[in-house]
Design a protein around this motif. Structure first.
Motif, PDB file in Angstrom:
ATOM      1  N   UNK A 269     -38.406  27.196 -30.248  1.00  0.00           N
ATOM      2  CA  UNK A 269     -37.500  27.911 -31.140  1.00  0.00           C
ATOM      3  C   UNK A 269     -36.139  28.003 -30.449  1.00  0.00           C
ATOM      4  N   UNK A 270     -35.108  27.516 -31.162  1.00  0.00           N
ATOM      5  CA  UNK A 270     -33.742  27.556 -30.623  1.00  0.00           C
ATOM      6  C   UNK A 270     -32.978  28.681 -31.315  1.00  0.00           C
ATOM      7  N   UNK A 271     -32.495  29.615 -30.552  1.00  0.00           N
ATOM      8  CA  UNK A 271     -31.678  30.688 -31.100  1.00  0.00           C
ATOM      9  C   UNK A 271     -30.225  30.213 -31.153  1.00  0.00           C
ATOM     10  N   UNK A 272     -29.607  30.306 -32.334  1.00  0.00           N
ATOM     11  CA  UNK A 272     -28.244  29.791 -32.479  1.00  0.00           C
ATOM     12  C   UNK A 272     -27.234  30.740 -31.834  1.00  0.00           C
ATOM     13  N   UNK A 273     -25.956  30.331 -31.882  1.00  0.00           N
ATOM     14  CA  UNK A 273     -24.882  31.106 -31.255  1.00  0.00           C
ATOM     15  C   UNK A 273     -24.143  32.008 -32.231  1.00  0.00           C
ATOM     16  N   UNK A 274     -24.645  32.150 -33.451  1.00  0.00           N
ATOM     17  CA  UNK A 274     -23.861  32.840 -34.475  1.00  0.00           C
ATOM     18  C   UNK A 274     -23.954  34.355 -34.377  1.00  0.00           C
ATOM     19  N   UNK A 275     -24.928  34.853 -33.673  1.00  0.00           N
ATOM     20  CA  UNK A 275     -25.060  36.299 -33.530  1.00  0.00           C
ATOM     21  C   UNK A 275     -25.516  36.609 -32.114  1.00  0.00           C
ATOM     22  N   UNK A 276     -25.377  37.858 -31.677  1.00  0.00           N
ATOM     23  CA  UNK A 276     -25.790  38.193 -30.310  1.00  0.00           C
ATOM     24  C   UNK A 276     -27.234  37.810 -30.035  1.00  0.00           C
ATOM     25  N   UNK A 277     -27.493  37.321 -28.828  1.00  0.00           N
ATOM     26  CA  UNK A 277     -28.836  36.848 -28.487  1.00  0.00           C
ATOM     27  C   UNK A 277     -29.874  37.946 -28.645  1.00  0.00           C
ATOM     28  N   UNK A 278     -29.530  39.175 -28.296  1.00  0.00           N
ATOM     29  CA  UNK A 278     -30.483  40.268 -28.437  1.00  0.00           C
ATOM     30  C   UNK A 278     -30.897  40.484 -29.875  1.00  0.00           C
ATOM     31  N   UNK A 279     -29.946  40.369 -30.802  1.00  0.00           N
ATOM     32  CA  UNK A 279     -30.239  40.534 -32.225  1.00  0.00           C
ATOM     33  C   UNK A 279     -31.151  39.426 -32.716  1.00  0.00           C
ATOM     34  N   UNK A 280     -30.874  38.204 -32.304  1.00  0.00           N
ATOM     35  CA  UNK A 280     -31.681  37.056 -32.737  1.00  0.00           C
ATOM     36  C   UNK A 280     -33.098  37.164 -32.184  1.00  0.00           C
ATOM     37  N   UNK A 281     -33.202  37.642 -30.955  1.00  0.00           N
ATOM     38  CA  UNK A 281     -34.511  37.778 -30.339  1.00  0.00           C
ATOM     39  C   UNK A 281     -35.337  38.853 -31.048  1.00  0.00           C
ATOM     40  N   UNK A 282     -34.704  39.941 -31.421  1.00  0.00           N
ATOM     41  CA  UNK A 282     -35.411  41.007 -32.134  1.00  0.00           C
ATOM     42  C   UNK A 282     -35.932  40.501 -33.470  1.00  0.00           C
ATOM     43  N   UNK A 283     -35.118  39.702 -34.172  1.00  0.00           N
ATOM     44  CA  UNK A 283     -35.551  39.151 -35.460  1.00  0.00           C
ATOM     45  C   UNK A 283     -36.750  38.238 -35.277  1.00  0.00           C
TER      46      UNK A 283
END
Length: 330
Positions: A260-274
């Motif tokens: 799973x690649x988390x994009x750069x459009x939002x803070x990494x912490x927010x993407x990880x929580x989702x």
């Protein structure tokens, strides 16, 4: 000159002693940070000092010198006669001195080739020393090249005695005082001051004393030691090498299934929580999670590295605190 300058700022202008412990080799590229620290005075008014340096891209300091500053200084006494060269002194041929030195180890640039003429009277040597015309002496008590050139009489003595491979380099200074600043030419008197030691008196053309050195102890060094000192690779750097491994053109491309690649459009912490919420609700548990962590590249690389490290640590802590973890975290 650094020690004398620090002493002038602290009302302790006399260098009682200064022992050199390690050479300071300048790299061909990059810069070196130099630090002089003078301690608070003891009950006798003497201040201990140290000189350290480190390359600008490293964090380990090397101690180069230790010494003592005091406020006591002897009153300079000029020569008995202003005649120059002194009566009875015979010329010493200094032609080719710097070429001969370069052949056995030390190479001096143009500013440091200040020995103009020399004479001998028994064990005492005399010399005319001058900086190249136009040399800027601003900020120096005594220009380092001028003082260093005065010591080239030691090398000249060794060469004239057939001992060019036995170089004596400064090791311990004692009783150093500077009485006149900013000069560009000096007359030097160098005489024995004990086993492997000399004393120096620097004067101007009128005979007025510019600087005095009660004793300078010399240490014999080999050409190999000089060459090693000029090396630009630190002990730490020597531990790192580049290793190349052959790769077959038919090598399989690694699979990214389950990544799973988390994009750069939002803070990494927010993407990880989702992602945690999704997997907790039944979405497939990822085998590997790739999260970009970046910092603005500024002038302070250490601060940038600390910022990225803190961001990465926060991501790991958030992920490990969540309800679901990847099967093989990276």
């Amino acid at each position: 000159d650094l020690a004398l300058h620090a002493g002038n700022q602290l009302d302790a202008p006399h260098v009682e002693e200064l022992t050199l412990e390690a050479p300071l080799a300048l790299p061909e590229q990059g810069t070196v940070l130099v630090q002089l620290v003078a301690a608070a005075p003891d009950k006798h008014g003497r201040r201990a000092l140290t000189v350290h340096s480190r390359p600008s891209d490293e964090y380990t300091w090397t101690r180069h010198a230790t010494g003592i500053l005091t406020s006591e200084s002897t009153i300079p006494v000029g020569p008995d006669s202003p005649a120059w060269p002194p009566a009875g002194a015979t010329p010493v041929d200094a032609t080719g001195l710097y070429a001969q030195l370069a052949a056995v180890g030390p190479e001096y640039g143009p500013v440091f080739q200040g020995l103009q003429a020399a004479w001998r009277d028994g064990d005492t040597l005399y010399a005319d020393i001058a900086l190249p015309e136009g040399t800027d002496t601003t900020g120096f008590g005594i220009h380092p090249a001028l003082l260093d050139s005065a010591l080239h009489l030691i090398a000249l003595r060794a060469i004239t005695q057939g001992a060019a491979d036995q170089l004596g380099l400064p090791f311990a200074w004692n009783g150093v005082s500077l009485h006149v600043e900013g000069v560009t030419t000096v007359r030097v008197r160098l005489e024995p001051a004990g086993p492997d030691a000399v004393a120096l008196t620097l004067t101007d053309p009128s005979g007025a004393v510019i600087a005095t050195v009660a004793g300078l102890t010399l240490r014999q060094v080999t050409v190999e030691q000089l060459t090693a000192a000029r090396g630009t690779t630190s002990d730490n750097d020597a531990l790192f090498t580049t290793g190349w491994m052959p790769v077959s053109s038919e090598a399989a491309v690694p699979s990214t299934e389950g990544w799973v690649f988390l994009d750069d459009e939002s803070p990494a912490g927010t993407r990880l929580a989702a992602l945690q919420v999704a997997t907790a609700a039944g979405a497939p548990i990822p085998q590997t999670v790739i999260a970009p962590v970046t910092a603005t590249r500024g002038d302070d690389l250490a601060a940038d590295a600390h910022t990225v490290t803190r961001q990465t640590l926060a991501l790991l802590q958030d992920w490990l605190a969540g309800p679901v973890r990847p099967r093989r975290p990276r």
